[in-house]
Design a protein around this motif. Structure first.
Motif, PDB file in Angstrom:
ATOM      1  N   LEU A   1       7.018   3.951  13.201  1.00  0.00           N
ATOM      2  CA  LEU A   1       5.613   3.627  13.429  1.00  0.00           C
ATOM      3  C   LEU A   1       4.924   3.241  12.119  1.00  0.00           C
ATOM      4  CD1 LEU A   1       4.293   6.108  16.165  1.00  0.00           C
ATOM      5  CD2 LEU A   1       5.232   3.818  16.396  1.00  0.00           C
ATOM      6  N   ARG A   2       5.466   3.711  10.999  1.00  0.00           N
ATOM      7  CA  ARG A   2       4.904   3.295   9.715  1.00  0.00           C
ATOM      8  C   ARG A   2       5.261   1.839   9.427  1.00  0.00           C
ATOM      9  NH1 ARG A   2       5.961   7.141   4.763  1.00  0.00           N
ATOM     10  NH2 ARG A   2       3.847   6.552   4.211  1.00  0.00           N
TER      11      ARG A   2
ATOM     12  N   LYS B   1      -8.723  -3.473  20.295  1.00  0.00           N
ATOM     13  CA  LYS B   1      -8.995  -4.755  19.640  1.00  0.00           C
ATOM     14  C   LYS B   1      -7.946  -5.802  19.987  1.00  0.00           C
ATOM     15  CE  LYS B   1      -8.683  -2.657  15.519  1.00  0.00           C
ATOM     16  NZ  LYS B   1      -7.958  -1.389  15.708  1.00  0.00           N
TER      17      LYS B   1
ATOM     18  N   ARG C   1       2.630  -2.520  10.324  1.00  0.00           N
ATOM     19  CA  ARG C   1       2.449  -3.097   8.982  1.00  0.00           C
ATOM     20  C   ARG C   1       3.224  -4.403   8.875  1.00  0.00           C
ATOM     21  NH1 ARG C   1       2.399   2.616   7.342  1.00  0.00           N
ATOM     22  NH2 ARG C   1       0.414   3.039   6.296  1.00  0.00           N
TER      23      ARG C   1
ATOM     24  N   SER D   1       0.821  -1.211   0.000  1.00  0.00           N
ATOM     25  CA  SER D   1       0.000   0.000   0.000  1.00  0.00           C
ATOM     26  C   SER D   1       0.860   1.267   0.000  1.00  0.00           C
ATOM     27  CB  SER D   1      -0.936   0.008   1.213  1.00  0.00           C
ATOM     28  OG  SER D   1      -0.206   0.304   2.395  1.00  0.00           O
ATOM     29  N   LEU D   2       2.146   1.120   0.234  1.00  0.00           N
ATOM     30  CA  LEU D   2       3.043   2.280   0.231  1.00  0.00           C
ATOM     31  C   LEU D   2       4.095   2.123  -0.855  1.00  0.00           C
ATOM     32  CD1 LEU D   2       3.744   2.807   4.053  1.00  0.00           C
ATOM     33  CD2 LEU D   2       2.126   4.051   2.616  1.00  0.00           C
TER      34      LEU D   2
ATOM     35  N   LEU E   1      -0.860  10.648  22.376  1.00  0.00           N
ATOM     36  CA  LEU E   1      -0.924   9.366  21.687  1.00  0.00           C
ATOM     37  C   LEU E   1      -1.581   9.471  20.319  1.00  0.00           C
ATOM     38  CD1 LEU E   1      -3.608   6.785  22.718  1.00  0.00           C
ATOM     39  CD2 LEU E   1      -3.795   9.105  23.539  1.00  0.00           C
ATOM     40  N   PHE E   2      -1.129   8.567  19.441  1.00  0.00           N
ATOM     41  CA  PHE E   2      -1.861   8.340  18.205  1.00  0.00           C
ATOM     42  C   PHE E   2      -2.875   7.254  18.504  1.00  0.00           C
ATOM     43  CE2 PHE E   2       1.972  10.168  16.235  1.00  0.00           C
ATOM     44  CZ  PHE E   2       1.357  11.115  15.433  1.00  0.00           C
TER      45      PHE E   2
ATOM     46  N   ALA F   1      -5.861   4.989  16.929  1.00  0.00           N
ATOM     47  CA  ALA F   1      -6.386   4.552  15.623  1.00  0.00           C
ATOM     48  C   ALA F   1      -7.408   3.454  15.826  1.00  0.00           C
ATOM     49  CB  ALA F   1      -5.235   4.062  14.735  1.00  0.00           C
TER      50      ALA F   1
ATOM     51  N   ILE G   1       4.085   9.207   0.727  1.00  0.00           N
ATOM     52  CA  ILE G   1       2.785   9.162   0.044  1.00  0.00           C
ATOM     53  C   ILE G   1       1.876  10.340   0.415  1.00  0.00           C
ATOM     54  CG2 ILE G   1       1.501   7.793   1.753  1.00  0.00           C
ATOM     55  CD1 ILE G   1       0.490   6.093  -0.687  1.00  0.00           C
TER      56      ILE G   1
ATOM     57  N   ASN H   1      -2.472  -2.840  20.725  1.00  0.00           N
ATOM     58  CA  ASN H   1      -3.793  -2.782  20.108  1.00  0.00           C
ATOM     59  C   ASN H   1      -4.901  -2.816  21.142  1.00  0.00           C
ATOM     60  OD1 ASN H   1      -3.409  -2.627  17.295  1.00  0.00           O
ATOM     61  ND2 ASN H   1      -2.604  -4.711  17.349  1.00  0.00           N
TER      62      ASN H   1
ATOM     63  N   GLN I   1      -1.367  -4.267   9.997  1.00  0.00           N
ATOM     64  CA  GLN I   1      -2.231  -3.118  10.274  1.00  0.00           C
ATOM     65  C   GLN I   1      -1.497  -1.848   9.849  1.00  0.00           C
ATOM     66  OE1 GLN I   1      -2.499  -4.676  14.581  1.00  0.00           O
ATOM     67  NE2 GLN I   1      -3.950  -3.000  14.479  1.00  0.00           N
ATOM     68  N   PRO I   2      -2.244  -0.780   9.509  1.00  0.00           N
ATOM     69  CA  PRO I   2      -1.555   0.457   9.138  1.00  0.00           C
ATOM     70  C   PRO I   2      -0.821   1.099  10.322  1.00  0.00           C
ATOM     71  CG  PRO I   2      -3.951   0.761   9.098  1.00  0.00           C
ATOM     72  CD  PRO I   2      -3.700  -0.706   9.283  1.00  0.00           C
ATOM     73  N   ILE I   3      -1.321   0.891  11.534  1.00  0.00           N
ATOM     74  CA  ILE I   3      -0.646   1.345  12.766  1.00  0.00           C
ATOM     75  C   ILE I   3      -1.347   0.631  13.914  1.00  0.00           C
ATOM     76  CG2 ILE I   3      -2.187   3.359  13.063  1.00  0.00           C
ATOM     77  CD1 ILE I   3       0.241   4.918  14.189  1.00  0.00           C
ATOM     78  N   THR I   4      -0.673   0.486  15.055  1.00  0.00           N
ATOM     79  CA  THR I   4      -1.371  -0.102  16.205  1.00  0.00           C
ATOM     80  C   THR I   4      -2.441   0.867  16.695  1.00  0.00           C
ATOM     81  OG1 THR I   4       0.402   0.753  17.596  1.00  0.00           O
ATOM     82  CG2 THR I   4       0.472  -1.595  17.073  1.00  0.00           C
ATOM     83  N   THR I   5      -3.450   0.343  17.397  1.00  0.00           N
ATOM     84  CA  THR I   5      -4.536   1.192  17.889  1.00  0.00           C
ATOM     85  C   THR I   5      -3.996   2.309  18.793  1.00  0.00           C
ATOM     86  OG1 THR I   5      -6.045  -0.664  17.800  1.00  0.00           O
ATOM     87  CG2 THR I   5      -6.716   1.203  19.141  1.00  0.00           C
ATOM     88  N   TYR I   6      -3.117   1.939  19.708  1.00  0.00           N
ATOM     89  CA  TYR I   6      -2.563   2.920  20.650  1.00  0.00           C
ATOM     90  C   TYR I   6      -1.060   3.022  20.447  1.00  0.00           C
ATOM     91  CZ  TYR I   6      -7.035   1.939  22.918  1.00  0.00           C
ATOM     92  OH  TYR I   6      -8.362   1.758  23.175  1.00  0.00           O
TER      93      TYR I   6
ATOM     94  N   ASN J   1      -3.111   6.175   7.978  1.00  0.00           N
ATOM     95  CA  ASN J   1      -3.352   5.057   8.895  1.00  0.00           C
ATOM     96  C   ASN J   1      -4.573   5.232   9.796  1.00  0.00           C
ATOM     97  OD1 ASN J   1      -2.414   6.945  10.741  1.00  0.00           O
ATOM     98  ND2 ASN J   1      -0.369   6.045  10.839  1.00  0.00           N
TER      99      ASN J   1
END
Lengths: 487, 205
Positions: free
Chosen positions: A255-256, B182, A260, A43-44, B175-176, B178, B36, A221, A265-270, B124
């Motif tokens: 983090l990118r 889960k 992945r 995707s990148l 924090l980020f 997203a 990107i 996550n 995943q595009p990034i972890t939830t937290y 993301n």
């Protein structure tokens, strides 16, 4: 705890593979994660540039590690954290225990940290009467099962949901026979909320620490690290010295790559950025060496310190997927673990660099471009040079080496083998001295060797004729083509 | 057993590292044209957020935001709500004043938290959140459901642009975030709602 025994990967792997359906299921589970990783990487368009950038940053970190560590410690102290230094696991554990005891902390919630796993912190604290609860769901599952994680990102990837249901029935009082992941995860949520709310302190690992700012980042996550260190006033962060990054902006690169590569995943939830303690709270950071400077000192294996513990090499490794994480008997299993473990004790872990087909897939997916398979090859040479190979392997290698040094012998033996192999009874071919034939059939012997074909070709070209292979004077019997071999 | 002398450990570790002769390796530049970008970063953000279990709602103004919030399933069933977004106006009956709570453990029954996000990341689906407007950072993690309100023009394309916006130097948590909490630890089956929020709605206003 680690045992002093030598790790015998082939033996452990054979036990795992004995259950063919399970081994296949394990293989497929991890391959599914690998496919998700591929989709994210694709995707990148700048994926390769990202990997290269990350690799360059890590090389810079190792080259300037002492300066960055000092800078980090100074900045973290300015922000109100207390920085501790530990040469080894024993010092790390003693520091953590001392902080906890001096604050009267008895109940601890921990978020996943391979460093505390490496230091065997849990059993140490438990011996001193402290309750340690792992709060990542997968970690909690293996903790209840009294096992180490079998994967650094997917700690209970070897467990089926029925078995987790059984564990939860026994420990958390869930319904007997329950196996719905949603139901089980909800039960764990309720159980762990109680632990979060009753904790005196939270312990976390660290994904990335920033020299420039004195802060650090933890990625999850589930949000367990965050919940665990936002309720109690005391936070202890355990940090391997290789986790430093020079600048906060470097996090953009890592983090990118991390999520992945790890789970697709595009990034972890937290992705939590900790700079200093909670208002009115305490933050302790324990910087741990535990063999890392030894690795930095070795130019052959230095780049293994680049590892960001994403687990991508495990998910893609054909050996790991089919032998299970526990067969490595190392804190970090799989390809990268097979470099790190021998660095700690090459005699004990001598079999691990051989748990590799040198296919190079690990190096291809590594987000920080560690030349994993090449380092594994280097370890093999190193282990042979240190005379730490098993006698059977050593003898085999010496014999093979000797044969290869005498072309006439090689060609004679080859000719003899081509004649005799097709007629040999199975018991003479498949036995203890031929481990290669344990799970597979020998290929059928070709009628001619390459050298014979080549000589024939030269002769025919000299005569101006066309080149056609001669029919075999003796066709191999059917035992090779239609084998009924069972395991 | 006494506490190890951390200073001698520090000197030993740094001394051992400094004794190693490692060839210099320059730091690479982080600003690059290759990173990107998207024709419509807001649309990209919404797509990625949906793919990781969250919901993105674009609203025209505060009135529409209030209206949408009142129809959020997490709102209609909530018994305790915390709102930290200034222009949000909700019926007061279930509202809890976070600033008046001394012990963060008392936030354990919060059903819905409505909080501001600083900016969003298109690549993301992450939203950068800080804690300077609240007393207890645990609110981000302890609430059952979470709604973030982000200014519509505050969307960056990628993480490099995100870090260019951030400033450091003081003790602060950020924090980020997203999507909802889960886990996939049970046979790789994705379960939404591990320890943190069971749902995340991001409002672009």
């Amino acid at each position: 705890m680690t045992s002093l025994a030598i790790v015998d990967h082939p033996k452990k792997a054979a036990a795992f593979v004995a259950d063919i359906d399970r081994a296949h299921w394990h293989d497929q589970s991890l391959w599914y994660v690998r496919i998700k990783r591929d989709k994210q990487a694709a995707s990148l368009p700048e994926w390769e540039l990202l990997r290269e950038t990350a690799s360059q940053i890590k090389a810079n970190v190792v080259a300037n590690l002492a300066d960055y560590l000092e800078q980090f410690a100074n900045e973290a102290t300015k922000l109100g954290a207390v920085v501790h230094w530990a040469r080894d696991a024993a010092e790390h554990n003693a520091i953590v225990l001392n902080i906890l005891q001096s604050r009267g902390a008895q109940k601890i919630v921990k978020s996943k940290s391979m460093l505390t796993e490496e230091c065997h912190l849990n059993p140490y604290l438990e011996r001193h009467g402290i309750e340690v609860i792992d709060t990542d769901l997968g970690e909690r599952i293996v903790q209840l099962a009294k096992e180490p994680p079998s994967h650094i990102v997917l700690p209970c990837i070897h467990y089926k949901k029925e078995e987790i249901g059984e564990l939860f029935h026994e420990h958390l009082g869930t319904d007997k026979g329950a196996k719905d992941p949603k139901y089980l995860a909800e039960a764990a949520r309720q159980h762990l909320r109680e632990k979060f709310c009753g904790a005196d302190a939270g312990i976390t690992g660290v994904n990335f620490a920033i020299a420039e700012t004195g802060g650090f980042v933890v990625c999850t996550n589930e949000g367990n690290a965050d919940l665990g260190v936002s309720l109690p006033k005391l936070h202890i962060a355990c940090l391997g010295i290789e986790k430093l990054l020079p600048r906060a902006a470097d996090l953009g690169v890592f983090l990118r790559l991390l999520a992945r590569s790890a789970t697709g995943q595009p990034i972890t939830t937290y992705s939590s950025h900790f700079h200093g303690p909670l208002p009115g709270g305490e933050l302790h950071i324990v910087l741990v060496d535990n063999g890392r400077t030894d690795i930095a000192a070795n130019p052959d294996f230095r780049r293994s310190l680049n590892c960001i513990r994403c687990g991508a090499c495990m998910n893609t490794c054909p050996i790991y997927r089919r032998s299970g994480g526990h067969s490595y008997e190392a804190t970090v299993p799989g390809p990268i673990g097979s470099i790190l473990a021998p660095a700690r004790d090459s005699a004990k872990y001598a079999t691990l660099p051989h748990a590799c087909s040198l296919c190079g897939s690990c190096s291809d997916v590594c987000p920080v471009k560690i030349d994993i398979h090449q380092q594994l090859l280097t370890w093999r040479k190193e282990i042979a040079a240190r005379k730490q190979l098993k006698w059977s392997k050593r003898l085999g290698m010496q014999l093979t080496g000797w044969v290869f040094q005498h072309p006439w012998l090689y060609s004679t033996l080859g000719k003899m083998a081509r004649w005799t192999l097709p007629w040999m009874p199975r018991f003479m071919l498949y036995h203890g001295l031929n481990p290669w034939g344990k799970q597979r059939e020998l290929p059928s012997a070709p009628p001619q060797s390459f050298r014979e074909l080549y000589a024939q070709r030269q002769k025919q070209q000299a005569n101006g004729g066309s080149v056609t292979p001669q029919p075999s004077p003796h066709s191999p019997p059917s035992v090779y083509s239609a084998s009924s071999k069972v395991n | 057993m006494g506490l190890p002398d951390t200073n001698s450990a520090k000197n030993a570790i740094l001394g051992a590292i400094r004794a190693i002769n490692i060839p210099p390796a320059p730091l690479p530049p982080l600003q690059r044209s290759e990173w990107i970008t998207y024709p419509d970063p807001a649309a990209q953000f919404a797509i990625v957020l949906a793919s990781i279990g969250g919901t993105c709602e674009t609203v025209a103004d505060t009135a529409e935001l209030n209206e949408k919030l009142r129809h959020l399933p997490a709102f209609t069933t909530a018994r305790q709500i915390v709102n930290l977004v200034p222009h949000v106006n909700l019926p007061a009956e279930h509202l809890l004043k976070e600033q008046e709570i001394a012990d963060p453990h008392h936030l354990v029954d919060v059903d819905l938290a409505i909080m501001p996000g600083e900016f969003a990341v298109a690549e993301n689906g992450a939203v950068w959140c800080v804690t300077r407007h609240l007393r207890h950072r645990v609110l981000y993690f302890i609430t059952q459901h979470l709604a973030l309100v982000v200014p519509r023009e505050q969307i960056v394309h990628n993480m490099h642009q995100a870090y260019e916006r951030l400033a450091w130097g003081q003790a602060e948590f950020g924090l980020f975030l997203a999507g909802p909490s889960k886990t996939a630890d049970i046979e790789q089956s994705l379960v939404i709602g591990a320890h943190g929020a069971r749902s995340l709605t991001v409002f672009l206003v």
